[in-house]
Design an enzyme around this catalytic site. Structure first.
Site, mmCIF file in Angstrom:
data_model
loop_
_atom_site.group_PDB
_atom_site.id
_atom_site.type_symbol
_atom_site.label_atom_id
_atom_site.label_comp_id
_atom_site.label_asym_id
_atom_site.label_seq_id
_atom_site.Cartn_x
_atom_site.Cartn_y
_atom_site.Cartn_z
ATOM 1 N N GLU A 70 0.824 -1.196 0.000
ATOM 2 C CA GLU A 70 0.000 0.000 0.000
ATOM 3 C C GLU A 70 0.870 1.262 0.000
ATOM 4 O O GLU A 70 0.565 2.241 -0.698
ATOM 5 C CB GLU A 70 -0.922 0.018 1.227
ATOM 6 N N CYS A 96 -2.422 -3.400 7.391
ATOM 7 C CA CYS A 96 -2.033 -3.436 8.803
ATOM 8 C C CYS A 96 -2.521 -2.183 9.522
ATOM 9 O O CYS A 96 -2.624 -1.106 8.939
ATOM 10 C CB CYS A 96 -0.520 -3.582 8.935
ATOM 11 N N ARG A 208 13.184 -22.522 -6.270
ATOM 12 C CA ARG A 208 14.080 -22.070 -5.210
ATOM 13 C C ARG A 208 13.931 -20.567 -4.981
ATOM 14 O O ARG A 208 13.889 -20.101 -3.841
ATOM 15 C CB ARG A 208 15.533 -22.409 -5.572
#
Length: 399
Positions: A70, A96, A208
């Protein structure tokens, strides 16, 4: 919750895809994507034949987990001079709302004046878990948490490692095996290079790069001298952290597999060993006596929990049959990746899983095939342990 609007699935999937590009680079944070679109004027866009609003900024979680998706998208929009009042933000994971090493993303979205935030799935982190939605709503921002099963499934696949660490305390475990048509990983005299062709080996290097860490045991190191790095052009820096299991300390610290940042798990603490490995930048981890098994195996539960505490969200296992079997017996494999070559080695060859308990057919777990594609003359098959994924992801999209 508000109703879903045209274009929500499209832009959420775009955000999810942006996050997926960063897999293996963002731990301990999730690989999140963000798309900002302009509000529709007059109800329909004239820039898109589908009538969808115009995307004006994009972001994906940066290396090491920062900046957040964001933050990057908002900065990109500001640099281009866009007024974000009334704009819609699509993000693959709930923003968050807690103060960490960076300010909350919810604060930045509110300050920017966005009108609507559409979220693919909620964050199981107890510091967030619905709090991001609540903070936005309290500020007057319209919030939609997707109920689209396709969007939820796509977000769940990309964020599965992060979800696993948040809910189970360990990374998502993927076991990769190169096998023959009759599922042998080596001949009777342990020849295994090369069962598969160059296309499969290139795909292994891509795998990987998409994982935080890669694990092998002693037998694989001694037999194959693997490098465990990513050797695709321009991607050497995307190599995962090496995790080496050497219970009885038979490997020399001079072995080239030990490079700075590697982790070595072993039984018992030997001061000289610890000092030698420390000088190489290798983290020497002696297993606590309370977790030492009576058999020849290291405590895999302890190891995976320790890796989770260190921030790893995804682990690729390229060890041999013994390590793969130990993980399978303990129910610790979440994904299986088979690279199947068009050859038959025969009954005397070595199998990928050995020493499994003889169970009634009805009691043997079935795996879900989620990907199947041709790579040169080989075939890659990806299977998912659906029960493990459900435990990790749960129904976190519900408020």
């Amino acid at each position: 919750m508000t109703r879903t609007r045209p274009g929500d699935r499209h832009f959420l999937q775009l955000a999810i895809d942006l996050g997926a590009r960063q897999l293996g680079r963002t731990w301990p944070n999730p690989a999140v994507g963000c798309v900002i679109v302009q509000p529709l004027m007059g109800g329909q866009s004239h820039d898109d034949p589908r009538g969808l609003p115009k995307p004006i900024a994009f972001g994906a979680t940066g290396g090491g987990g920062r900046p957040h998706a964001e933050t990057l998208a908002l900065a990109q929009a500001a640099a281009a001079g866009y007024d974000l009042h009334g704009a819609t933000v699509f993000v693959s994971l709930e923003p968050c709302c807690h103060q960490g090493k960076t300010p909350p993303c919810t604060d930045a979205l509110i300050k920017a004046g966005v009108g609507r935030v559409v979220i693919a799935t909620l964050d199981p982190d107890p510091r967030v878990s619905g709090g991001g939605v609540a903070a936005l709503q309290q500020a007057g921002v319209e919030v939609e948490v997707s109920s689209d099963p396709e969007v939820q499934a796509a977000a769940g696949e990309v964020l599965a490692g992060y979800m696993m660490r948040q809910t189970q305390g360990r990374p998502l475990v993927t076991v990769k095996l190169a096998v023959s048509l009759d599922s042998r990983i080596a001949t009777a005299d342990s020849q295994s290079k090369w069962i598969t062709g160059p296309e499969s080996r290139a795909e292994t290097h891509r795998l990987r790069a998409c994982h935080d860490a890669i694990m092998v045991g002693t037998a694989t190191v001694l037999a194959d001298s693997p490098r465990l790095d990513c050797r695709l052009p321009g991607m050497a820096g995307e190599s995962p952290i090496k995790v080496i299991l050497d219970r009885r300390r038979v490997m020399s610290f001079h072995d080239p597999i030990f490079t700075a940042g590697s982790l070595l798990y072993t039984d018992g603490f030997i001061r000289q060993d610890a000092d030698e490995f420390s000088s190489l930048g290798v983290d020497y981890i002696a297993m606590p006596q309370s977790s030492t098994h009576h058999d020849l195996d290291l405590d895999l539960d302890f190891i995976l929990q320790d890796l989770g505490q260190r921030g790893f969200t995804s682990l690729l296992v390229e060890g041999g049959a013994r390590l793969a079997t130990s993980l399978l017996k303990k129910g610790l494999i979440d994904r299986l990746v088979f690279f199947r070559a068009p050859m038959i080695i025969g009954a005397m060859g070595k199998t990928g899983f050995d020493g499994l308990e003889n169970l009634p057919l009805a009691d043997i777990a079935r795996w879900q095939l989620v990907e199947h594609k041709r790579l040169g003359d080989d075939v890659m098959e990806v299977y998912k342990n659906s029960r493990a994924f459900l435990q990790a992801i749960g129904s976190n999209h519900e408020l």
